[in-house]
Motif scaffolding. Structure first.
Motif, short mmCIF file in Angstrom:
data_model
loop_
_atom_site.label_atom_id
_atom_site.label_comp_id
_atom_site.label_asym_id
_atom_site.label_seq_id
_atom_site.Cartn_x
_atom_site.Cartn_y
_atom_site.Cartn_z
N UNK A 243 0.81 -1.22 0.00
CA UNK A 243 0.00 0.00 0.00
C UNK A 243 0.85 1.27 0.00
N UNK A 244 1.86 1.40 0.88
CA UNK A 244 2.69 2.61 0.82
C UNK A 244 3.48 2.73 -0.50
N UNK A 245 3.91 1.60 -1.03
CA UNK A 245 4.65 1.64 -2.30
C UNK A 245 3.75 2.13 -3.43
N UNK A 246 2.53 1.67 -3.46
CA UNK A 246 1.57 2.11 -4.48
C UNK A 246 1.26 3.59 -4.32
N UNK A 247 1.12 4.05 -3.11
CA UNK A 247 0.86 5.46 -2.85
C UNK A 247 2.04 6.32 -3.31
N UNK A 248 3.24 5.88 -3.06
CA UNK A 248 4.44 6.62 -3.50
C UNK A 248 4.49 6.70 -5.02
N UNK A 249 4.19 5.62 -5.70
CA UNK A 249 4.19 5.60 -7.16
C UNK A 249 3.14 6.56 -7.71
N UNK A 250 1.96 6.55 -7.13
CA UNK A 250 0.89 7.44 -7.61
C UNK A 250 1.24 8.91 -7.37
N UNK A 251 1.79 9.22 -6.23
CA UNK A 251 2.18 10.60 -5.94
C UNK A 251 3.31 11.04 -6.86
N UNK A 252 4.26 10.16 -7.12
CA UNK A 252 5.38 10.51 -8.00
C UNK A 252 4.93 10.69 -9.45
N UNK A 253 3.91 9.96 -9.87
CA UNK A 253 3.45 10.03 -11.25
C UNK A 253 2.46 11.17 -11.49
N UNK A 254 1.89 11.73 -10.45
CA UNK A 254 0.87 12.76 -10.62
C UNK A 254 1.39 14.03 -11.30
#
Length: 87
Positions: A8-19
């Motif tokens: 879950x934290x890894x997915x959140x980091x990827x989404x924030x970085x891609x935004x």
């Protein structure tokens, strides 16, 4: 196997970085005139046609040798002129 508490934290980091990739860049977009905004994309060229070919290593070597020979001759002439000036 990836543990759930890490996923879950890894997915959140990827989404924030891609935004930021979805962000509008007004400095660029506001410069475009209406005719450029509606223009077609330019035609793509094969790389071989768009970039001039590099000289072969033999050609580069011969050119470098000529440059070095010319520089050597100029330096020798300058040294000879300095020797004559001292006498």
């Amino acid at each position: 196997m990836i543990q759930r508490h890490i996923l879950k934290p890894a997915l959140l980091i990827v989404l924030v970085a891609a935004s930021p990739a979805c962000t509008r860049v007004p400095e660029i977009e506001d410069r475009l005139t209406p005719d450029l905004k509606g223009a077609d994309y330019p035609a793509l060229l094969p790389l071989d046609e768009g970039v001039p070919p590099l000289p072969t290593p033999q050609e580069q070597s011969a050119e470098l040798e000529q440059q070095l020979d010319a520089r050597s001759a100029r330096l020798k002439a300058r040294a000879e002129a300095l020797r004559r000036a001292q006498n």
